[in-house]
Motif scaffolding. Sequence first.
Motif, PDB file in Angstrom:
ATOM      1  N   UNK A  36       0.830  -1.222   0.000  1.00  0.00           N
ATOM      2  CA  UNK A  36       0.000   0.000   0.000  1.00  0.00           C
ATOM      3  C   UNK A  36       0.861   1.268   0.000  1.00  0.00           C
ATOM      4  N   UNK A  37       2.188   1.083  -0.070  1.00  0.00           N
ATOM      5  CA  UNK A  37       3.075   2.241  -0.155  1.00  0.00           C
ATOM      6  C   UNK A  37       3.647   2.715   1.165  1.00  0.00           C
ATOM      7  N   UNK A  38       3.426   1.960   2.233  1.00  0.00           N
ATOM      8  CA  UNK A  38       3.947   2.345   3.542  1.00  0.00           C
ATOM      9  C   UNK A  38       5.306   1.677   3.799  1.00  0.00           C
ATOM     10  N   UNK A  39       6.046   2.223   4.760  1.00  0.00           N
ATOM     11  CA  UNK A  39       7.295   1.608   5.200  1.00  0.00           C
ATOM     12  C   UNK A  39       7.081   1.052   6.599  1.00  0.00           C
ATOM     13  N   UNK A  40       7.599  -0.164   6.827  1.00  0.00           N
ATOM     14  CA  UNK A  40       7.375  -0.838   8.106  1.00  0.00           C
ATOM     15  C   UNK A  40       8.717  -1.203   8.739  1.00  0.00           C
ATOM     16  N   UNK A  41       8.879  -0.842  10.014  1.00  0.00           N
ATOM     17  CA  UNK A  41      10.086  -1.191  10.760  1.00  0.00           C
ATOM     18  C   UNK A  41       9.659  -1.727  12.122  1.00  0.00           C
ATOM     19  N   UNK A  42      10.244  -2.859  12.524  1.00  0.00           N
ATOM     20  CA  UNK A  42       9.958  -3.385  13.861  1.00  0.00           C
ATOM     21  C   UNK A  42      10.261  -2.322  14.910  1.00  0.00           C
ATOM     22  N   UNK A  43       9.436  -2.258  15.923  1.00  0.00           N
ATOM     23  CA  UNK A  43       9.578  -1.228  16.952  1.00  0.00           C
ATOM     24  C   UNK A  43      10.964  -1.241  17.591  1.00  0.00           C
ATOM     25  N   UNK A  44      11.465  -2.434  17.910  1.00  0.00           N
ATOM     26  CA  UNK A  44      12.789  -2.546  18.535  1.00  0.00           C
ATOM     27  C   UNK A  44      13.894  -2.046  17.608  1.00  0.00           C
ATOM     28  N   UNK A  45      13.699  -2.221  16.298  1.00  0.00           N
ATOM     29  CA  UNK A  45      14.692  -1.754  15.339  1.00  0.00           C
ATOM     30  C   UNK A  45      14.646  -0.235  15.193  1.00  0.00           C
ATOM     31  N   UNK A  46      13.440   0.312  15.234  1.00  0.00           N
ATOM     32  CA  UNK A  46      13.308   1.769  15.114  1.00  0.00           C
ATOM     33  C   UNK A  46      14.068   2.468  16.234  1.00  0.00           C
ATOM     34  N   UNK A  47      14.049   1.862  17.422  1.00  0.00           N
ATOM     35  CA  UNK A  47      14.769   2.457  18.554  1.00  0.00           C
ATOM     36  C   UNK A  47      16.274   2.468  18.307  1.00  0.00           C
ATOM     37  N   UNK A  48      16.772   1.465  17.578  1.00  0.00           N
ATOM     38  CA  UNK A  48      18.203   1.371  17.299  1.00  0.00           C
ATOM     39  C   UNK A  48      18.688   2.552  16.465  1.00  0.00           C
TER      40      UNK A  48
END
Length: 201
Positions: free
Chosen positions: A120-132
Amino acid sequence: MIRVIIAEDQKLLRGTLTSLLSMEEDIEVVAEAENGLQAWDAIRQHEPDVCLLDIEIPSLTGLEVAEKLREEGCPSKIIIVTTFARPGFLQKAMDLKVDGYLLKDEPIDFLIHSIRKVMAGERVISTDLAAVLFLKEENPLSERETNVLRLSRSGLSTREIAKQLFLTDGTVRNYLSIAIQKMEVETRQQATEKAHERGWI
């Protein structure tokens, strides 16, 4: 129908992912690959909507496959999956503008939802990875030091590294010595492992 290719070197995990994704009415797994070269060939053959790439598959890593896809302007969405939250790998993935970056221990429902979201055009990052991303360390190694450590980690001797990079043995030893100092460790092996853990090689 969302057409997916899975590149994962662990046969059991690859088979499980294929089985679970294939149960979804709107997802079809069109090919599996156990290494990066197989993945590259399969992607070019099948032109999938989504490429699900393990970051550390043999031959070509998931990131190297992603880089080649971006260079060729491939329209496929790219989701990288990883076991470890390594800042260097994550930064490379962000630089390549991958569509998803997920930890392997996420629930299968999260992966399925992520596939639909990137379509659908969104970007997805695991929450724990976003914190990194907020803990990102700058890579202190030069390109040449990085190459020398990478080859050292693959088991090559100083002489073999020198031959491959068209350098003298003494120059390679100098690069290794500088890299060891920058990594703040005592041995070549410690330097390569620390650089690998950070995702710099």
